[in-house]
Design a protein around this motif. Structure first.
Motif, short mmCIF file in Angstrom:
data_model
loop_
_atom_site.label_atom_id
_atom_site.label_comp_id
_atom_site.label_asym_id
_atom_site.label_seq_id
_atom_site.Cartn_x
_atom_site.Cartn_y
_atom_site.Cartn_z
N GLY A 1 159.04 23.93 -53.27
CA GLY A 1 157.74 23.73 -53.91
C GLY A 1 157.88 23.22 -55.33
O GLY A 1 157.14 22.32 -55.76
N ILE A 2 158.84 23.77 -56.05
CA ILE A 2 159.07 23.33 -57.44
C ILE A 2 159.52 21.87 -57.46
O ILE A 2 159.02 21.05 -58.25
CB ILE A 2 160.13 24.23 -58.14
N ARG B 1 153.51 13.90 -65.77
CA ARG B 1 152.56 14.86 -66.33
C ARG B 1 153.28 16.12 -66.82
O ARG B 1 153.02 16.61 -67.92
CB ARG B 1 151.53 15.25 -65.26
N ALA C 1 145.83 19.15 -61.25
CA ALA C 1 145.85 17.96 -60.38
C ALA C 1 144.94 18.16 -59.16
O ALA C 1 144.36 17.22 -58.65
CB ALA C 1 147.28 17.69 -59.92
N VAL C 2 144.85 19.41 -58.73
CA VAL C 2 144.00 19.71 -57.57
C VAL C 2 142.55 19.45 -57.92
O VAL C 2 141.74 19.14 -57.05
CB VAL C 2 144.23 21.17 -57.11
N PHE D 1 144.69 32.51 -58.57
CA PHE D 1 145.80 31.99 -57.75
C PHE D 1 147.12 32.05 -58.53
O PHE D 1 148.15 32.47 -57.99
CB PHE D 1 145.51 30.55 -57.32
N VAL E 1 154.22 24.97 -63.80
CA VAL E 1 154.08 24.10 -62.63
C VAL E 1 152.76 24.40 -61.91
O VAL E 1 152.01 23.47 -61.55
CB VAL E 1 155.29 24.27 -61.68
N ILE E 2 152.46 25.67 -61.72
CA ILE E 2 151.21 26.03 -61.02
C ILE E 2 149.99 25.52 -61.80
O ILE E 2 149.06 24.96 -61.21
CB ILE E 2 151.13 27.57 -60.84
N ALA F 1 156.67 19.66 -56.67
CA ALA F 1 155.76 19.54 -57.82
C ALA F 1 156.29 18.54 -58.83
O ALA F 1 155.53 17.72 -59.38
CB ALA F 1 155.58 20.91 -58.46
N LEU G 1 149.68 21.85 -61.37
CA LEU G 1 149.25 21.55 -60.00
C LEU G 1 147.76 21.84 -59.84
O LEU G 1 147.03 21.07 -59.22
CB LEU G 1 150.07 22.37 -58.99
N MET G 2 147.32 22.95 -60.40
CA MET G 2 145.89 23.31 -60.30
C MET G 2 145.03 22.25 -60.99
O MET G 2 143.94 21.92 -60.52
CB MET G 2 145.65 24.68 -60.94
N ALA H 1 150.43 34.05 -57.44
CA ALA H 1 151.70 33.34 -57.24
C ALA H 1 152.80 33.89 -58.15
O ALA H 1 153.98 33.80 -57.84
CB ALA H 1 151.50 31.85 -57.51
N ILE I 1 155.79 15.07 -57.55
CA ILE I 1 154.40 14.62 -57.60
C ILE I 1 153.93 14.39 -59.04
O ILE I 1 153.25 13.41 -59.34
CB ILE I 1 153.48 15.69 -56.93
N LEU I 2 154.30 15.32 -59.91
CA LEU I 2 153.72 15.33 -61.26
C LEU I 2 154.75 15.11 -62.36
O LEU I 2 154.59 15.62 -63.47
CB LEU I 2 153.05 16.69 -61.53
#
Lengths: 143, 449
Positions: free
Chosen positions: B348-349, B359, B419-420, B210, B412-413, B352, B416-417, B214, B355-356
């Motif tokens: 999206g950035i 982190r 966190a997912v 992913f 960031v990705i 992110a 996020l991953m 991206a 949200i994080l």
């Protein structure tokens, strides 16, 4: 909840950053696009690329070529014509007959072997036309 | 394009050996990606050494020297060949994202090689120099010293023109349609590293696939034949490798040096990385960045010795900065006016970070600091610009932002991953331990005059 929002953010980044052109390119008319891209840097001055290719074919590395055009302002066209000569006529010394302050420099002709005149055929003392094409002419110094 | 492809394969073979020597932790795709970048740079460096030693370039000489360098590197790297084997478990679900990435990269290679390169900065700067050097069979110092047109930028570092020349020397001719292959190589190299590194960091092959998908549009620069592509590849890879561990500092430093040899912005990136290391509590690594200085140094010295002019430092830099600081409106207006990419991406950035935030700030202190410091250098360059600010930003703003978005996207990705729910990898990011003209079509439409 965090997990859900993280998926949303990641999806936004991936979709927002997605470049559809790299997939659409498979369906383009490639021959047409090739012609368009080839002419793109010269698109404001029709056939300038063809003209310089003709000049390149008639001159040799090391020759000094002055660039003449009907444009009398640096930002009004001369810069465009001059800057694009450098790549196609590489290996030759290229002289600008105008400076960025729009001052003409006819004295530079003294150091030129040729004058490449885009869309014209100027009469210049000590130079004679050696080639005339549909998009301009090439003048050579008379010895 | 067969000669050019063979040249790239040969360069990669040399580079992989060098990558094995410099990266003791890398496996599989990481080594191959690093090898592609190191190999192209090694061949370009051979031409540079020939030029400095006034040895006329020839195909036989380049190939002989490249084979010699490769043979020596492989001799020393022979015990590390096992590193080329991948140890990541391949997830079948990854095939969807890998397919998207591969198809996009294939489309990018079609686009990059569709026509003789067309960008103005290619014709008047990067490609022009490469072509002149090729025709002179060495660096044409006289042209650089007497460059009349402002777009030529004779002071810009020569890695990209010399890389073009590697392909031209191997072919024995200048084929400016095939030179776009280098863009593909730079993008592929970065994506290989991203793909594998993200999988290692998150412990999820799917997350790695992913992340690579991206990152495709950020690695595959729409400016074909310009130095953005190598700068992004070398610079981003350096930050990403340094980010995950101290052991890769030597390779990261070499990559930083190569980024500085691709574009002047790479020089400030060295400083940005050094500052970021200090901020992240890894100051002890700063002296080990010496290769980053040593690699671009020969060009800087040659440039100085031969009086090659540079435009940003011309005139009174201080007075220009002062004038722009006293009256920031033109800069701010231009910054607001010219796009920095697609709004959905930036949404999206922002999401992110919302949200994080903690982190990201705690775990990505190094990478984010490097981005912020480098961005500050760019603003500084605009403040000291001798050009009309609106004109300067119009033709550079999106490109300079594109230098930083790949690193930003990656960190960031990856977070996020995580966190997912992707399983954390064995190795954490080191900071945890220690403490529009962004589209090819837009670019074509905006072709400058």
């Amino acid at each position: 909840m965090l997990r859900r929002w993280a998926i949303v953010a990641a999806a936004l980044i991936a979709i927002g950053g997605f470049e559809p052109f790299y997939y659409r390119v498979f369906f383009l008319d490639r021959a047409r696009t090739r012609v368009m891209l080839t002419e793109l840097p010269f698109s404001k001055t029709p056939h300038l690329r063809d003209f310089y290719l003709d000049v390149r074919a008639r001159t040799k590395p090391g020759d000094t070529i002055a660039i003449a055009s009907r444009y009398t302002k640096w930002d009004g066209g001369y810069d465009y014509v001059y800057a694009r000569s450098l790549y196609i006529l590489s290996g030759r010394h290229i002289l600008a007959l105008l400076d960025p302050q729009d001052r003409p420099h006819p004295e530079k002709l003294a150091g030129a072997d040729y004058v490449a005149a885009y869309q014209g055929e100027p009469q210049i003392p000590n130079f004679a036309t050696v080639w005339r094409g549909p998009y301009g002419s090439l003048l050579r110094r008379q010895r | 394009m067969i000669p050019e492809i063979l040249a790239i394969v040969l360069a990669t073979a040399i580079g992989v050996a060098l990558a094995l020597l410099l990266d003791h932790e890398g496996r599989g795709a990481i080594i191959v990606g690093e090898g592609m970048l190191l190999g192209i740079a090694s061949c370009a460096a051979i031409l540079f050494v020939f030029a400095i030693a006034t040895i006329t370039w020839s195909r036989s000489l380049l190939l002989a020297m490249a084979v010699l360098v490769g043979a020596i590197a492989w001799w020393f790297a022979r015990h590390r060949v096992g590193q080329l084997r991948s140890t990541v478990h391949y997830s079948p679900a990854s095939a969807i994202f890998d397919g998207i990435t591969a198809l996009g990269l294939l489309g990018y290679s079609l686009f990059s090689t569709m026509a003789p390169l067309w960008e103005f900065d290619y014709i008047c700067n990067w490609g022009l120099k490469g072509k002149l050097f090729w025709e002179a069979h060495g660096i044409d110092w006289s042209f650089l010293q007497n460059a009349f047109h402002r777009a030529i930028h004779p002071d810009y570092p020569p890695l990209l023109p010399l890389s073009f020349d590697v392909l031209a020397v191997v072919r024995g001719d200048w084929n400016d349609r095939a030179l776009g292959l280098l863009n593909v190589v730079f993008a592929l190299a970065l994506l290989l590293v991203v793909r594998r590194l993200a999988a290692e960091e998150t412990g999820s092959d799917l997350a790695g696939a992913f992340a690579a998908a991206a990152m495709l549009a950020f690695a595959a620069s729409p400016w074909i034949g310009l130095a953005e592509s190598p700068l992004v590849a070398y610079g981003t890879m350096a930050i990403l490798l340094l980010r995950v561990g101290d052991s890769r500092v030597n390779l990261a430093a070499v990559l930083l040096g190569l980024a500085a040899s691709a574009k002047n912005e790479g020089l400030t990136l060295i400083v940005a990385v050094a500052v970021a290391l200090v901020i992240a509590g890894r100051a002890r690594l700063v002296p080990r960045l010496w290769p980053a200085i040593a690699i671009p140094l020969p060009w800087l010295v040659a440039r100085l010795m031969r009086d090659i002019p540079t435009d940003l430092a011309t005139g009174n830099v201080f007075s220009r900065v002062l004038a722009h600081v006293e009256n920031p409106a033109p800069l701010l207006e231009a910054l607001a006016h010219y796009p920095v990419g697609k709004p959905l991406y930036w949404l999206g950035i922002i999401a992110a970070f919302a949200i994080l935030r903690s982190r990201l700030v705690s775990r990505e202190r190094f990478a984010l600091s490097a981005i912020v410091v480098q961005f500050a250098f760019y603003i500084g360059a605009y403040l000291s610009s001798p050009h009309d600010l609106d004109w300067h930003l119009r033709w550079s703003w999106e490109r300079v932002v594109s230098h930083l978005t790949p690193t930003l996207t990656y960190v960031v990705i990856v977070q996020l991953m995580r966190a997912v729910g992707a399983q954390p990898a064995d190795r954490e990011v080191i900071s945890e331990q220690s403490v529009s003209r962004s589209t090819p079509e837009g670019g074509i439409a905006a072709e400058r005059v």
